[in-house]
Design a protein around this motif. Structure first.
Motif, mmCIF file in Angstrom:
data_model
loop_
_atom_site.group_PDB
_atom_site.id
_atom_site.type_symbol
_atom_site.label_atom_id
_atom_site.label_comp_id
_atom_site.label_asym_id
_atom_site.label_seq_id
_atom_site.Cartn_x
_atom_site.Cartn_y
_atom_site.Cartn_z
ATOM 1 N N ALA A 217 0.840 -1.213 0.000
ATOM 2 C CA ALA A 217 0.000 0.000 0.000
ATOM 3 C C ALA A 217 0.873 1.262 0.000
ATOM 4 N N ASP A 218 1.995 1.219 0.742
ATOM 5 C CA ASP A 218 2.930 2.372 0.731
ATOM 6 C C ASP A 218 3.466 2.593 -0.685
ATOM 7 N N TRP A 219 3.870 1.486 -1.321
ATOM 8 C CA TRP A 219 4.451 1.593 -2.670
ATOM 9 C C TRP A 219 3.403 2.124 -3.645
ATOM 10 N N SER A 220 2.178 1.671 -3.465
ATOM 11 C CA SER A 220 1.094 2.143 -4.320
ATOM 12 C C SER A 220 0.888 3.656 -4.125
ATOM 13 N N ARG A 221 0.987 4.109 -2.885
ATOM 14 C CA ARG A 221 0.867 5.559 -2.602
ATOM 15 C C ARG A 221 1.996 6.325 -3.267
#
Ligand SMILES: C[S@@+](CC[C@H](N)C(=O)[O-])C[C@H]1O[C@@H](n2cnc3c(N)ncnc32)[C@H](O)[C@@H]1O
Ligand code: SF4
Length: 360
Positions: A170-174
């Protein structure tokens, strides 16, 4: 019309950083500020000597990398660039850390012929940036990009790293969403690599996980492609007209000269690299001695294999007859023939190191 000149690259290494990231193995120092002026003077002398010796054709691309080139005074940096003969339309890139640029610095770069900057962004999530030991925040990245646009820098790149400790999908997606929102013409996304001798290497708890990195690679490819950035080398995506010509020269085994400590050079199958520390480099130049530490002549077969390994990493791929049937069998599922070229499949892109090993 005269024919296009053969591509020729110049690399300039700036070995200074404000703080050392604990995953980084590049030749850079945080306690050598007193050497900056002498180092820039040595670079000017070294480039001038190469020009006088007829060893430096007009460069079609120049890449100033580091370290943190944007940490040294901009006037000093462009005074080095001014010594380098350029072919018309040459690409001139400077690597910048986002928190080291302002309008004055970028105006000086543009006036000095810089037409491309590459920002070390790595992540757009504060906790991930902190875990990587970075000194900037996401707002600083947005400011740096805005400033580059306002200063009229022709094009720019954002460097990203995925797989740092504690970074969720989710961090990488952000990060990807925030990067795409900045509408960059070029993105490089690298899997965090554990480099021998770094503090990260000594801390297995923080080592990246292969499956997690594969998921993040696929997410990056999907998100960047749908934003109009086409993958043209495993770790690089660009809008039409914004590929990095300097890196394309490396991948095509082109000729280039490196200036500065630890800089590498390649000419017609011979490659060599410079003394590793800024002190030794500066002393060698000041005393009129060679700055070369060591070198090697590439055997034709090794050169051919390296050429295949590099070309296969790119979107252009290789001609089908470049691989003999036994090599193709070894790479079953990892390469495919499309539009008359052999290219890596997505699986092959994920396993690029494996492809290189199997070709040896
Ligand atoms: C040598 S750095 C210079 C740029 C600038 N100093 C910075 O770090 O922002 C060039 C790029 O290499 C990448 N890099 C450095 N060490 C890495 C590692 N261990 N694994 C993956 N990428 C790495 C980062 O994306 C970085 O932006
Ligand atoms: S800022 Fe860049 S060059 Fe400097 S230590 Fe960090 S990764 Fe390495």
């Amino acid at each position: 019309m005269s024919p296009e000149p053969a591509p020729f690259g110049v690399y300039v290494h700036i070995p200074f950083c404000a703080r050392r990231c604990d995953y980084c193995a590049f030749a850079t120092w945080t306690d050598r500020g007193h050497l900056v002026d002498r180092y820039l003077a040595a670079l000017r002398t070294d480039v001038r000597a190469a020009v006088a010796a007829g060893a430096l054709p007009e460069a079609t691309s120049v890449f100033v990398g580091g370290g943190t080139p944007s940490l040294v005074p901009a006037e000093g940096l462009v005074s080095v660039l001014a010594e380098i003969p350029l072919a018309p339309g040459a690409e001139v890139t400077v690597e910048c850390n986002p928190d080291t640029v302002d309008r004055k610095l970028l105006d000086t770069y543009v006036a000095g012929g810089v037409d491309r900057v590459s920002f070390g962004v790595q992540s757009m999530v504060p906790s991930v940036l902190a875990a990587l030991g970075r000194t900037h925040d996401p707002a600083g990245v947005a400011r740096a990009v805005e400033t580059a646009r306002a200063a009229g820098v022709r094009t720019f790149n954002l460097d990203l790293i995925y797989g740092g400790a504690g970074e969720t999908v989710a961090d990488w997606s952000r990060t990807l969403d925030a990067v795409v929102a900045l509408d960059p013409p070029h993105v490089s996304a690298y899997a965090l690599t554990v480099e021998a001798g770094t503090p990260l290497a000594a801390d297995p708890d923080r080592h990246p996980d292969d499956d997690d990195q594969a998921d993040k690679y696929l997410l990056a490819d999907q998100r960047l492609e749908s934003a109009g950035l086409a993958n043209y080398e495993i770790s690089n995506w660009a809008r039409p007209g914004h590929r990095c010509r300097h890196n394309e020269l490396y991948w095509a085994q082109g000729d280039y000269l490196g200036f500065g400590c630890a800089a590498h050079s390649h000419r017609s199958g011979r490659r060599w690299w410079n003394l590793r520390t800024p002190e030794r480099y500066v002393e060698a130049v000041e005393q009129g001695r060679s700055t070369e530490a060591a070198g090697e002549d590439l055997e034709p077969d090794r050169r051919r294999i390296e050429g295949l390994q590099l070309a296969l990493r790119t979107e252009a791929g290789v001609r089908p007859d470049a691989l003999d049937p036994s090599d193709r069998e070894l790479l079953d599922g990892l390469v495919e023939e499309r539009d008359g070229r052999l290219r890596l499949t997505v699986q092959g892109r994920l396993l690029a190191n494996e492809v290189a090993v199997r070709l040896r």
